[in-house]
Design a protein around this motif. Structure first.
Motif, PDB file in Angstrom:
ATOM      1  N   HIS A   6      36.856  49.473  42.151  1.00  0.00           N
ATOM      2  CA  HIS A   6      37.931  48.841  41.485  1.00  0.00           C
ATOM      3  C   HIS A   6      38.300  47.609  42.005  1.00  0.00           C
ATOM      4  O   HIS A   6      38.367  47.407  43.123  1.00  0.00           O
ATOM      5  CB  HIS A   6      39.201  49.877  41.696  1.00  0.00           C
ATOM      6  CG  HIS A   6      40.520  49.297  40.935  1.00  0.00           C
ATOM      7  ND1 HIS A   6      40.712  49.141  39.737  1.00  0.00           N
ATOM      8  CD2 HIS A   6      41.585  48.868  41.682  1.00  0.00           C
ATOM      9  CE1 HIS A   6      41.873  48.645  39.646  1.00  0.00           C
ATOM     10  NE2 HIS A   6      42.448  48.656  40.671  1.00  0.00           N
ATOM     11  N   ILE A   7      38.405  46.658  41.059  1.00  0.00           N
ATOM     12  CA  ILE A   7      38.954  45.434  41.613  1.00  0.00           C
ATOM     13  C   ILE A   7      40.439  45.329  41.662  1.00  0.00           C
ATOM     14  O   ILE A   7      41.155  45.605  40.791  1.00  0.00           O
ATOM     15  CB  ILE A   7      38.343  44.245  40.633  1.00  0.00           C
ATOM     16  CG1 ILE A   7      36.960  44.353  40.401  1.00  0.00           C
ATOM     17  CG2 ILE A   7      38.937  42.764  40.977  1.00  0.00           C
ATOM     18  CD1 ILE A   7      35.918  44.318  41.559  1.00  0.00           C
ATOM     19  N   THR A   8      40.871  44.846  42.707  1.00  0.00           N
ATOM     20  CA  THR A   8      42.233  44.523  42.936  1.00  0.00           C
ATOM     21  C   THR A   8      42.785  43.634  42.141  1.00  0.00           C
ATOM     22  O   THR A   8      42.059  42.522  41.585  1.00  0.00           O
ATOM     23  CB  THR A   8      42.526  44.370  44.409  1.00  0.00           C
ATOM     24  OG1 THR A   8      41.929  42.965  44.732  1.00  0.00           O
ATOM     25  CG2 THR A   8      41.951  45.391  45.451  1.00  0.00           C
ATOM     26  N   ASN A   9      44.018  43.413  42.160  1.00  0.00           N
ATOM     27  CA  ASN A   9      44.950  42.497  41.440  1.00  0.00           C
ATOM     28  C   ASN A   9      44.870  41.235  42.059  1.00  0.00           C
ATOM     29  O   ASN A   9      45.369  39.970  41.471  1.00  0.00           O
ATOM     30  CB  ASN A   9      46.249  42.852  41.038  1.00  0.00           C
ATOM     31  CG  ASN A   9      46.040  43.907  39.870  1.00  0.00           C
ATOM     32  OD1 ASN A   9      45.376  43.729  38.876  1.00  0.00           O
ATOM     33  ND2 ASN A   9      46.928  44.998  39.768  1.00  0.00           N
ATOM     34  N   ASN A  10      44.768  41.161  43.316  1.00  0.00           N
ATOM     35  CA  ASN A  10      44.854  40.067  44.221  1.00  0.00           C
ATOM     36  C   ASN A  10      43.752  39.036  43.749  1.00  0.00           C
ATOM     37  O   ASN A  10      42.458  39.244  43.879  1.00  0.00           O
ATOM     38  CB  ASN A  10      44.825  40.259  45.840  1.00  0.00           C
ATOM     39  CG  ASN A  10      45.871  41.109  46.114  1.00  0.00           C
ATOM     40  OD1 ASN A  10      47.008  40.997  45.690  1.00  0.00           O
ATOM     41  ND2 ASN A  10      45.664  42.142  46.937  1.00  0.00           N
ATOM     42  N   LYS A  11      44.185  37.873  43.530  1.00  0.00           N
ATOM     43  CA  LYS A  11      42.867  36.789  43.073  1.00  0.00           C
ATOM     44  C   LYS A  11      43.215  35.659  43.995  1.00  0.00           C
ATOM     45  O   LYS A  11      44.219  35.098  44.443  1.00  0.00           O
ATOM     46  CB  LYS A  11      43.348  36.334  41.781  1.00  0.00           C
ATOM     47  CG  LYS A  11      43.017  37.546  40.765  1.00  0.00           C
ATOM     48  CD  LYS A  11      43.022  36.908  39.336  1.00  0.00           C
ATOM     49  CE  LYS A  11      44.213  36.760  38.677  1.00  0.00           C
ATOM     50  NZ  LYS A  11      44.150  36.307  37.203  1.00  0.00           N
ATOM     51  N   GLY A  33      33.619  39.242  41.602  1.00  0.00           N
ATOM     52  CA  GLY A  33      34.646  40.147  41.620  1.00  0.00           C
ATOM     53  C   GLY A  33      34.657  40.846  43.132  1.00  0.00           C
ATOM     54  O   GLY A  33      33.343  41.145  43.641  1.00  0.00           O
ATOM     55  N   SER A  34      35.363  41.237  43.558  1.00  0.00           N
ATOM     56  CA  SER A  34      35.592  41.687  44.955  1.00  0.00           C
ATOM     57  C   SER A  34      34.951  43.256  44.877  1.00  0.00           C
ATOM     58  O   SER A  34      35.393  43.944  44.379  1.00  0.00           O
ATOM     59  CB  SER A  34      36.835  41.554  45.695  1.00  0.00           C
ATOM     60  OG  SER A  34      37.121  42.159  46.945  1.00  0.00           O
ATOM     61  N   SER A  59      40.153  39.262  38.083  1.00  0.00           N
ATOM     62  CA  SER A  59      40.490  40.596  38.303  1.00  0.00           C
ATOM     63  C   SER A  59      40.179  41.148  36.810  1.00  0.00           C
ATOM     64  O   SER A  59      40.523  40.713  35.754  1.00  0.00           O
ATOM     65  CB  SER A  59      42.082  40.627  38.257  1.00  0.00           C
ATOM     66  OG  SER A  59      42.666  41.736  37.986  1.00  0.00           O
ATOM     67  N   ASP A  62      43.373  42.891  35.113  1.00  0.00           N
ATOM     68  CA  ASP A  62      43.966  41.810  34.308  1.00  0.00           C
ATOM     69  C   ASP A  62      43.167  41.337  33.111  1.00  0.00           C
ATOM     70  O   ASP A  62      43.702  40.487  32.232  1.00  0.00           O
ATOM     71  CB  ASP A  62      44.316  40.477  35.416  1.00  0.00           C
ATOM     72  CG  ASP A  62      45.429  41.007  36.313  1.00  0.00           C
ATOM     73  OD1 ASP A  62      46.247  41.841  35.879  1.00  0.00           O
ATOM     74  OD2 ASP A  62      45.726  40.056  37.146  1.00  0.00           O
ATOM     75  N   ASP A  64      40.404  39.384  33.050  1.00  0.00           N
ATOM     76  CA  ASP A  64      39.895  38.030  33.255  1.00  0.00           C
ATOM     77  C   ASP A  64      38.438  37.910  32.689  1.00  0.00           C
ATOM     78  O   ASP A  64      38.124  37.018  32.109  1.00  0.00           O
ATOM     79  CB  ASP A  64      39.995  37.556  34.653  1.00  0.00           C
ATOM     80  CG  ASP A  64      41.212  37.548  35.398  1.00  0.00           C
ATOM     81  OD1 ASP A  64      42.303  37.537  34.575  1.00  0.00           O
ATOM     82  OD2 ASP A  64      41.479  37.285  36.694  1.00  0.00           O
ATOM     83  N   HIS A 230      38.877  42.878  49.655  1.00  0.00           N
ATOM     84  CA  HIS A 230      39.880  44.204  49.793  1.00  0.00           C
ATOM     85  C   HIS A 230      39.261  45.125  50.583  1.00  0.00           C
ATOM     86  O   HIS A 230      39.969  46.093  51.205  1.00  0.00           O
ATOM     87  CB  HIS A 230      39.909  44.720  48.387  1.00  0.00           C
ATOM     88  CG  HIS A 230      38.773  45.532  47.951  1.00  0.00           C
ATOM     89  ND1 HIS A 230      37.890  44.562  47.241  1.00  0.00           N
ATOM     90  CD2 HIS A 230      38.418  46.549  47.871  1.00  0.00           C
ATOM     91  CE1 HIS A 230      36.838  45.437  46.738  1.00  0.00           C
ATOM     92  NE2 HIS A 230      37.236  46.826  47.040  1.00  0.00           N
TER      93      HIS A 230
END
Length: 250
Positions: A6-11, A33-34, A59, A62, A64, A230
């Protein structure tokens, strides 16, 4: 490829990593992507070669990767993507090949050491061809609960055999393709550290050469600098062995 976690929302918006490289005439843009080991291997290559790049951390939560400005350079909406002026390259193996042609090889080249270069190319392809599908099957199940237990366990059994092969390779050289850090290492390390993230213990498996390689990789500056953001904020898990035990006890 999309990341398996899962990719976090922090960008991180347009962070530029400027490093010295006399061959670099302009800064390339890197979309990633992280948690994606596909993206990580490209990022690790960039750091090892000292290639300046403008970082665009996407993200998926989001959406993206579905936005027109991104699908215009990545028709499948997948990461990683490298944009170099008007040129856009996607798929991690293709990106690394492009970078090597433009900025030079990581490790030996054909003119100076054809045998060494052949080994680097072969070992890199071994990672792509014989480990990534198994790893993706396992991480999709452990991180996203996607797949069937029987299929995942078979993937682990196959991957285990590959890891034994790599332990044997590493008994003959310090790095993935001999005595020099190369593209093969940039490809292999994210695979192994993703396994490490879900609890894989090379020493427990009796793979001492692989364990030493993993520990050394963790301390390498390029690896530390490119580790998924993350991951630094949350601990590793023991999901792999918990899964193995659940299958064996069923």
């Amino acid at each position: 490829h999309t990341p398996q976690q899962h990719i976090t929302n922090n960008k991180t918006e347009s962070t530029t990593y400027i490093q010295s490289n006399s061959m670099a005439s302009s800064t390339v843009k890197f979309y990633w992507g992280s948690g994606s080991h596909f993206a990580w291997r490209v990022q690790l290559f960039l750091h090892e070669k000292g290639i300046p790049y403008e970082s665009h951390l996407l993200s998926f939560a989001d959406g993206d990767n579905k936005k027109p400005e991104f699908t215009s350079i990545s028709p499948r909406g997948k990461i990683p993507v490298l944009q170099d002026g008007e040129v856009a390259v996607f798929e991690s193996a293709a990106i690394i090949a492009y970078l090597e042609e433009k900025f030079g090889t990581l490790g030996p080249n054909v003119k100076e050491d054809a045998k060494g270069r052949a080994l680097v190319l072969g070992r890199s392809q071994e990672v792509f061809c014989y480990t990534l599908d198994h790893l993706s099957t396992i991480t999709r199940f452990l991180w996203r609960n996607t797949g069937e237990k029987e299929t995942v366990f078979k993937a682990w059994e196959s991957l285990s055999q590959e890891l034994k092969r790599w332990d044997e390779y590493l008994s003959k050289g310090e790095y993935a393709a001999g005595s020099t850090f190369s593209t093969a290492d940039a490809v292999l390390i994210p695979t192994l550290l993703t396994l490490d993230r879900i609890g894989f213990d090379a020493k427990k498996e009796g793979l001492n050469n692989l364990d030493g390689y993993i520990q050394k990789a963790k301390a390498r500056k390029s690896v530390v600098d490119s580790t998924p953001p993350h991951w630094k904020q949350s601990p590793s898990t023991n999901k792999l062995y918990e899964f193995i035990e659940s299958v064996k006890s069923a």
